[in-house]
Enzyme design. Sequence first.
Site, PDB file in Angstrom:
ATOM      1  N   LYS A 107       0.906  -1.075  -0.146  1.00 51.51           N
ATOM      2  CA  LYS A 107      -0.021  -0.182   0.111  1.00 51.51           C
ATOM      3  C   LYS A 107       0.720   1.198  -0.073  1.00 51.51           C
ATOM      4  O   LYS A 107       1.625   1.606   0.911  1.00 51.51           O
ATOM      5  CB  LYS A 107      -0.827  -0.155   1.283  1.00 51.51           C
ATOM      6  CG  LYS A 107      -1.825   1.304   1.239  1.00 51.51           C
ATOM      7  CD  LYS A 107      -2.759   1.372   2.454  1.00 51.51           C
ATOM      8  CE  LYS A 107      -3.708   2.388   2.400  1.00 51.51           C
ATOM      9  NZ  LYS A 107      -3.261   3.615   3.069  1.00 51.51           N
ATOM     10  N   GLY A 168      -7.454   9.864   9.428  1.00 51.55           N
ATOM     11  CA  GLY A 168      -7.816  10.217  10.764  1.00 51.55           C
ATOM     12  C   GLY A 168      -8.839  11.120  11.116  1.00 51.55           C
ATOM     13  O   GLY A 168      -9.219  11.416  12.257  1.00 51.55           O
ATOM     14  N   ALA A 194      -9.407   6.250   3.878  1.00 50.58           N
ATOM     15  CA  ALA A 194      -9.215   7.352   4.746  1.00 50.58           C
ATOM     16  C   ALA A 194     -10.333   8.435   5.088  1.00 50.58           C
ATOM     17  O   ALA A 194     -11.155   8.547   3.988  1.00 50.58           O
ATOM     18  CB  ALA A 194      -7.927   8.389   4.330  1.00 50.58           C
ATOM     19  N   GLY A 195     -10.733   8.731   6.225  1.00 51.61           N
ATOM     20  CA  GLY A 195     -11.663   9.383   6.576  1.00 51.61           C
ATOM     21  C   GLY A 195     -13.073   9.123   6.936  1.00 51.61           C
ATOM     22  O   GLY A 195     -13.935   9.853   7.680  1.00 51.61           O
ATOM     23  N   ASN A 216      -9.239   2.405   9.639  1.00 48.83           N
ATOM     24  CA  ASN A 216      -8.356   2.155  10.794  1.00 48.83           C
ATOM     25  C   ASN A 216      -8.672   2.892  11.984  1.00 48.83           C
ATOM     26  O   ASN A 216      -9.036   2.541  13.240  1.00 48.83           O
ATOM     27  CB  ASN A 216      -7.162   2.487  10.448  1.00 48.83           C
ATOM     28  CG  ASN A 216      -5.856   1.800  11.335  1.00 48.83           C
ATOM     29  OD1 ASN A 216      -4.694   2.066  11.264  1.00 48.83           O
ATOM     30  ND2 ASN A 216      -6.293   1.453  12.708  1.00 48.83           N
ATOM     31  N   THR A 217      -8.736   4.129  11.878  1.00 47.51           N
ATOM     32  CA  THR A 217      -8.781   4.999  13.094  1.00 47.51           C
ATOM     33  C   THR A 217     -10.187   4.929  13.715  1.00 47.51           C
ATOM     34  O   THR A 217     -10.185   5.049  14.943  1.00 47.51           O
ATOM     35  CB  THR A 217      -8.320   6.468  12.838  1.00 47.51           C
ATOM     36  OG1 THR A 217      -7.027   6.585  12.310  1.00 47.51           O
ATOM     37  CG2 THR A 217      -8.243   7.440  14.030  1.00 47.51           C
TER      38      THR A 217
END
Length: 267
Positions: A107, A168, A194-195, A216-217
Amino acid sequence: MFDLEKFLEEDALEIAGRTFKSRLIIGSGKFKSFQQNKEVLEASGAEIITVAVRRVNITDPNKENLLDYIDPKKYLILPNTAGCYTAEEAIKTAMLAREATGINWIKLEVIGDQKTLLPDMEETLKAAQFLVKEGFVVLPYIFDDPVYAKKFEDVGCAAVMPLAAPIGSGLGLQNPYNIMFIKESVSVPVIVDAGIGSAADIPPVMELGVDGVLTNTALAEAKDPIKMAIAMRHAVIAGRLSYLAGRMPKRTYAVPSSPLKGVPYKS
């Protein structure tokens, strides 16, 4: 009767000739422990987990290692060049990861700004060109830019990973139109990256027809990561089914849900 398991097998996500029943990808950063990360991965149903090589150990067998908790035979470990700010840094990180693990998937992240963590597209493209020639399966993190998405496909990337919002941030999808344009412009899988802030952010993304979502976050910082992982597992399936089912048209005025034929007219 609808058979969900059969549907998931037949509707599998394919990247570089490898198939996955789950269209959810999770990360490995910010969790309290490798054990918690393992439990979240299992609860999510995901079959791919990204690992930031510079932050999470998968290369040094003499230290606590994520690979002691997550079986590479069961899951695809996807090394990540997070934390790199030049093509050269990203290339070195990818090479290190492949040498240490034997994994030739990457990635690719090349960050252009430390505050926003937005990608440097020129440096990312430069690194992608080199790594593809070196035999890597490259999945680049990119802006929601359909023109650049096509460039990454043209140099041989196996998928493109446009952001929904800054890494994040938890803001959810900010520009659905650009994601739609990307999906129309490339033939490789589109994984929105992301986001994502919660499971509720996932169906609107999947309903655009994209091939998957990475988060992830939103998992690591949830009050209960396991429950959030389960919610996201179902949110991806719901969004995918909703897209394939085809939504009704949006209308300006109300339309009765029951037929009016035979109902007396009242003035």
